[in-house]
Design an enzyme around this catalytic site. Structure first.
Site, PDB file in Angstrom:
ATOM      1  N   HIS A 110     -31.697   1.672  -4.748  1.00  0.00           N
ATOM      2  CA  HIS A 110     -32.449   0.463  -5.059  1.00  0.00           C
ATOM      3  C   HIS A 110     -31.554  -0.764  -4.946  1.00  0.00           C
ATOM      4  CE1 HIS A 110     -30.308   1.076  -8.871  1.00  0.00           C
ATOM      5  NE2 HIS A 110     -30.614  -0.174  -9.206  1.00  0.00           N
ATOM      6  N   GLN A 130     -31.615  -5.311  -6.088  1.00  0.00           N
ATOM      7  CA  GLN A 130     -32.251  -6.326  -6.914  1.00  0.00           C
ATOM      8  C   GLN A 130     -32.455  -7.606  -6.109  1.00  0.00           C
ATOM      9  OE1 GLN A 130     -31.123  -6.671 -11.122  1.00  0.00           O
ATOM     10  NE2 GLN A 130     -29.564  -5.101 -10.766  1.00  0.00           N
ATOM     11  N   HIS A 149     -26.790 -13.599   2.521  1.00  0.00           N
ATOM     12  CA  HIS A 149     -26.725 -15.042   2.394  1.00  0.00           C
ATOM     13  C   HIS A 149     -27.398 -15.671   3.615  1.00  0.00           C
ATOM     14  CE1 HIS A 149     -22.990 -15.289  -0.490  1.00  0.00           C
ATOM     15  NE2 HIS A 149     -24.102 -14.880  -1.086  1.00  0.00           N
ATOM     16  N   VAL A 188       0.828  -1.204   0.000  1.00  0.00           N
ATOM     17  CA  VAL A 188       0.000   0.000   0.000  1.00  0.00           C
ATOM     18  C   VAL A 188       0.868   1.262   0.000  1.00  0.00           C
ATOM     19  CG1 VAL A 188      -0.296   0.429   2.484  1.00  0.00           C
ATOM     20  CG2 VAL A 188      -2.192   0.845   0.920  1.00  0.00           C
ATOM     21  N   LYS A 189       2.158   1.097   0.314  1.00  0.00           N
ATOM     22  CA  LYS A 189       3.071   2.243   0.352  1.00  0.00           C
ATOM     23  C   LYS A 189       3.592   2.633  -1.029  1.00  0.00           C
ATOM     24  CE  LYS A 189       4.689   0.743   4.926  1.00  0.00           C
ATOM     25  NZ  LYS A 189       5.851   0.227   5.700  1.00  0.00           N
ATOM     26  N   VAL A 248      -6.962  -8.167 -10.865  1.00  0.00           N
ATOM     27  CA  VAL A 248      -6.446  -8.531 -12.187  1.00  0.00           C
ATOM     28  C   VAL A 248      -5.146  -9.311 -12.010  1.00  0.00           C
ATOM     29  CG1 VAL A 248      -7.495  -6.538 -13.351  1.00  0.00           C
ATOM     30  CG2 VAL A 248      -5.211  -6.325 -12.360  1.00  0.00           C
ATOM     31  N   HIS A 289     -22.642  -9.726   3.181  1.00  0.00           N
ATOM     32  CA  HIS A 289     -21.305  -9.356   2.717  1.00  0.00           C
ATOM     33  C   HIS A 289     -21.357  -7.950   2.123  1.00  0.00           C
ATOM     34  CE1 HIS A 289     -19.652 -13.468   2.953  1.00  0.00           C
ATOM     35  NE2 HIS A 289     -20.787 -13.897   2.419  1.00  0.00           N
TER      36      HIS A 289
END
Length: 364
Positions: free
Chosen positions: A177, A179, A292, A40-41, A328, A312
């Site tokens: 909203h 789903q 869930h 992260v640095k 990725v 989650h």
């Protein structure tokens, strides 16, 4: 299989989770995540995202989710004042789809997939999000979730409630909203969680996430918010930077099993969590979230004690409102990897104020 620890002693020194790379096991998914907090640095020269618009009109006749607006199929929405549920105009699942032909080879298998898809508006105003709604308004959303789970779960094995918030998460409409997709099959994540939770109960005699919640409540280091009925943690095995897991303290299998007081306290803890999310980078925080719980339909007659209800939250932001985490390369081809420890993420979220930054600005 547990990753090899060969060479663990090489290099010497004392292990520090916030400094040294390591892998953590996710018992809910039966897989591992690589934690590389030192990354992260590194300087960032990648893509910068656009922050969400701040000038969303409260009502727009051209917005198909607004009260009184006309949707793509020509239907006109009622002038609703609370929650509003309607069939998705572009459903991924339909109840009367034909069955695929039999396969002529085991490497080319297909199976039937049927279901229904619904959209649920949380509020008539487009410029509101859940953290800016009142507790009674959030409670109305929870009631609608429980009703839909009961209604659709009477015949379908799986009812997936999910909210994609923000354009960064593929949401094309800022109106608040979610789903609800009900399917004739158990999706991959549900099937996986069913197996791991069943296995844990069989081996340890207690539901996995009930035991996990008790452990996290005692340890505190990954705790974000809590109340008498619920707690929110950055899970030990979190993949996304500020991922959280919302858990009840008692054993509950499904949303519709919650008591009235538990629904009230759920509204409160959701509001507190989402305010902290927005306050982190002072932006309407994007995420994908979903519930869930134990399967429904034919599973209502089966023993589902191994299940524990949970939600989650998967937010993509990493360093700021414009820098996100990309899954990725190594993540796609090897395994998930995160750039700060869950403990660091939890501490940062925990220490944020619980008054929304927009309301603090109004008070100045």
């Amino acid at each position: 299989m547990e990753p090899s620890l060969a060479g663990a002693a090489e290099g010497g020194g004392r292990f520090l989770a916030g400094e040294h790379q390591h892998v953590r096991y996710n018992p809910l998914r039966d897989d591992w995540v690589l934690v590389s907090a030192h990354r992260v640095k590194r300087p960032w020269q990648g893509q910068l995202e656009k922050p969400p618009p701040e000038d969303v009109p409260r009502w727009d006749p051209k917005n198909p989710l607004c009260p009184g607006a006309t949707r793509a199929n020509g239907e006109v929405n009622p002038k609703y004042e609370g929650t509003f549920v309607f069939p998705n105009d572009f459903p991924a699942l339909q109840p009367d789809a034909p069955e695929p032909d039999d396969s002529d080879h085991p490497l080319f298998r297909a199976a039937p997939a049927r279901g229904v898809c619904k959209v649920m508006c949380f509020h008539p105003w487009s410029d509101l999000t859940l953290p800016l709604m009142s507790l009674p308004e959030i409670r109305a959303v929870i009631d609608a979730w429980a009703e839909l789970t009961t209604e659709l779960g009477a015949s379908y094995p799986w009812v997936q409630i999910f909210e994609n918030k923000g354009a960064m998460m593929g949401c094309s409409n800022p109106h608040p909203h979610c789903q609800v997709w009900a399917s004739s099959f158990l999706p991959n994540e549900a099937h996986l969680e069913d197996r791991t939770q069943r296995q844990h109960l069989s081996q340890h005699g207690v539901p996995m996430l009930l035991e996990y919640a008790e452990q996290e409540a005692c340890r505190k280091e990954r705790l974000v918010v809590e109340n008498a009925d619920w707690l929110v943690v950055v899970p030990y095995w979190a993949t996304w930077p500020y991922q959280t897991l919302l858990l009840p303290r008692r054993h509950v299998c499904r949303l519709q099993d919650l008591s009235e007081s538990e629904k009230d306290s759920l509204a409160s803890i959701m509001q507190r969590l989402l305010i902290k999310y927005d306050n982190l980078f002072e932006v309407s925080f994007p995420y994908s979230m979903g519930w869930h719980g134990a399967p429904t339909g034919p599973y209502l007659e089966e023993d589902c004690r191994h299940w524990q209800l949970h939600a989650h939250y998967y937010p993509p932001l990493l360093r700021s409102a414009t820098i996100r985490k990309f899954m990725v390369g190594y993540e796609m081809l090897a395994q998930a990897q995160r750039d700060l420890t869950p403990e660091q993420a939890a501490e940062r979220l925990r220490n944020l104020p619980e008054v929304h930054y927009k309301k603090r600005a109004e008070e100045v």
